[in-house]
Structure formats: C-alpha cells, structure tokens
Design a protein around this motif. Structure first.
Motif, short mmCIF file in Angstrom:
data_model
loop_
_atom_site.label_atom_id
_atom_site.label_comp_id
_atom_site.label_asym_id
_atom_site.label_seq_id
_atom_site.Cartn_x
_atom_site.Cartn_y
_atom_site.Cartn_z
N ALA A 100 0.81 -1.22 0.00
CA ALA A 100 0.00 0.00 0.00
C ALA A 100 0.84 1.26 0.00
CB ALA A 100 -0.93 0.01 1.22
N ALA A 101 2.13 1.14 0.26
CA ALA A 101 2.97 2.33 0.43
C ALA A 101 3.35 3.01 -0.87
CB ALA A 101 4.25 1.95 1.19
N GLY A 102 3.27 2.31 -2.00
CA GLY A 102 3.76 2.89 -3.25
C GLY A 102 2.97 4.08 -3.73
N TYR A 103 1.70 3.89 -3.99
CA TYR A 103 0.88 4.99 -4.52
C TYR A 103 0.62 6.08 -3.48
CZ TYR A 103 -0.07 2.74 -8.98
OH TYR A 103 0.06 2.21 -10.24
N THR A 104 0.72 5.74 -2.21
CA THR A 104 0.47 6.73 -1.17
C THR A 104 1.72 7.53 -0.79
OG1 THR A 104 0.83 5.05 0.55
CG2 THR A 104 -1.43 5.41 -0.19
N ALA A 105 2.90 7.04 -1.13
CA ALA A 105 4.13 7.71 -0.70
C ALA A 105 4.30 9.11 -1.29
CB ALA A 105 5.35 6.83 -1.04
N PRO A 106 4.17 9.32 -2.63
CA PRO A 106 4.38 10.67 -3.16
C PRO A 106 3.47 11.73 -2.54
CG PRO A 106 4.47 9.06 -4.92
CD PRO A 106 3.97 8.33 -3.71
N PRO A 107 2.13 11.51 -2.48
CA PRO A 107 1.29 12.55 -1.88
C PRO A 107 1.55 12.75 -0.40
CG PRO A 107 -0.02 10.59 -2.37
CD PRO A 107 1.30 10.40 -3.03
N LEU A 108 1.85 11.67 0.34
CA LEU A 108 2.12 11.83 1.77
C LEU A 108 3.45 12.55 2.00
CD1 LEU A 108 0.87 8.43 3.24
CD2 LEU A 108 -0.22 10.68 3.39
N LEU A 109 4.44 12.28 1.15
CA LEU A 109 5.68 13.05 1.24
C LEU A 109 5.42 14.52 0.93
CD1 LEU A 109 8.24 10.64 -0.49
CD2 LEU A 109 8.27 11.37 1.90
N GLY A 110 4.57 14.77 -0.06
CA GLY A 110 4.20 16.15 -0.36
C GLY A 110 3.49 16.81 0.80
N LEU A 111 2.61 16.07 1.48
CA LEU A 111 1.90 16.62 2.63
C LEU A 111 2.87 16.93 3.77
CD1 LEU A 111 -0.86 17.29 3.90
CD2 LEU A 111 -0.94 14.92 4.72
N GLY A 112 3.80 16.02 4.02
CA GLY A 112 4.81 16.29 5.05
C GLY A 112 5.69 17.47 4.69
N GLY A 113 6.06 17.57 3.41
CA GLY A 113 6.85 18.72 2.97
C GLY A 113 6.09 20.01 3.12
N ALA A 114 4.79 19.99 2.82
CA ALA A 114 3.97 21.19 2.96
C ALA A 114 3.89 21.62 4.43
CB ALA A 114 2.56 20.93 2.41
#
Length: 240
Positions: A100-114
């Motif tokens: 489950a981590a693949g498709y969720t990683a980019p947006p969650l990294l973006g959320l953490g970066g934001a």
C-alpha cells in the motif's frame, strides 16, 4: 580547534533546523503553476514522472524495512516503471503495508513537505530530502536508477548548500507542489489501465489478493489519500 569545530557544527545545526521567512505570494503561485505544467501535459509528464517513481518505490522500500522485511533492492527504469523486491512473510500486515505504500508515498511526502514549509523549515526540508535520497541510493540495483537518484540528490544538495533563501524557497515549493499534484495522477492512470484490462498485477490487485478486498476499493483508497493530501498541503502552502 575543538572550539571552532563545535561552533561550526552549532552554526550548521542552527542553519538546518532554523526557520526561514515565507516567500512572496507570487513565488508560491508561480511554483504551483510550474509543478502543474510538469504534471498535466503528457510530454512533460513522461519525463517528470521519474521523480514520482522514485518516491513510489522508495515508499515500498521504507515501509518494507519498517515492517521487518528484508529489502533486496530497488530498480528504476527509463520508462518510469520501477520494482522493489523484499523478502519475508508473503502475507500479513507487513506485506499489506508494503504494497500500500507505493501509490500513497508521493502525496504523503508532499503533505509532510507542505507541513515543513508551512512552519518555515525550508532548509530542513531540503536536507531531509537529500538524506532520504542518499539512503535510497544504497538500495538501488541498476545503473539508470542510480543515475536518477544521484542527479536528484545532487540538485537538492547544491540548492541547500549554495543557493540563497529565495532560490531555496522556490525550489522547495516547486518540489512539494509537484509531489502533491504528481501524486494524484498515477492513481487515475492505474484506473484507466485496469478499465482497459491491463495492470493485472498492480499494487491494487496485489492488495486485493492479500486482503480479499476488491481492487476497486484499494484504488479508491489511493485516490482518497492523494486528493486529501493535495487539499491539506494546499492549505499549508498558500499564504495565510
């Protein structure tokens, strides 16, 4: 000598963990538009999608390690596909979280970066990204993958070390906007492939076999994570 070394280390720590002023509104808007132009047009997306693949496969790898699995390696390919191989129990929560981590990683990294940018930690974000890319490089098992990760990490390192505050801010905001916007498109691409009868061994299909939950529901989960991350990240990034 020791005093100078301690002072230098302290200055570096303060520089990395300190806060920087928010960029001008036009910078935030311009970086959002630049990220959008890297995601929406197909010719640009064919190139920029490599960055999303790095985050996607990195997400698989990181969660595999956190779940106690053995990570054998990660491969990134020039067609923007990737493969992460881990060993361990073929079923169970660890395998489910890894898939489950693949498709969720980019947006969650973006959320953490934001969240970091919203708190003014521009330099910290750049250094953390560099550290994550360096850790990823250790697990890359092909030349193309190593090249893309080295180039990406080099860009972060150069900007964080040599660029001024405004350039750092513009670079960081562009990256985070790109992860948030670019994290939305892959789930729609997967949905289109499945509608045409392709992608039979996608992450959603693997999760369906692991959990007996329909792949369509896992695809809905990917959509929910990416869209909610985009909404939440936008609230942090836009000037208040």
């Amino acid at each position: 000598m020791n005093t100078l070394a301690i002072a230098s280390a302290t200055d570096l720590w303060d520089r990395v963990t300190g806060t920087q002023p928010d960029p001008d509104t036009w910078v935030v808007v311009a970086t959002a538009l630049a990220a959008l132009l890297a995601v929406v047009p197909a010719p640009a997306w064919r190139l920029s999608r490599n960055a999303v693949t790095i985050a996607h496969e990195g997400g698989h790898g990181l969660v595999a390690l956190l779940a106690g699995r053995r990570l054998d390696g990660i491969r990134l390919h020039s067609d923007t596909s990737g493969l992460t191989v881990s060993r361990g129990k073929p079923t169970g929560i660890g395998m489910i979280l890894t898939a489950a981590a693949g498709y969720t990683a980019p947006p969650l990294l973006g959320l953490g970066g934001a969240a970091l940018l919203g708190a003014g930690h521009i330099t910290l974000l750049l250094w953390l990204a560099t550290a994550l890319l360096l850790a990823l490089l250790v697990m890359i098992r092909n030349a193309y993958g190593a090249l893309t990760v080295v180039l990406s990490g080099g860009a972060f390192l150069l900007v964080s070390w040599l660029a001024g505050p405004q350039v750092q801010a513009a670079f960081a905001y562009t990256v985070v906007w790109f992860l948030l916007l670019g994290g939305v498109r892959p789930a729609f691409e997967l949905q289109a492939k499945r509608r045409r009868g392709g992608a039979g061994d996608s992450d959603a299909d693997q999760l369906s076999r692991l959990t007996n939950v329909p792949a369509a529901l896992w695809l809905f989960f990917f959509h929910a994570v990416s869209l909610c991350s985009l909404i939440g990240g936008t609230r942090w990034l836009l000037p208040r």
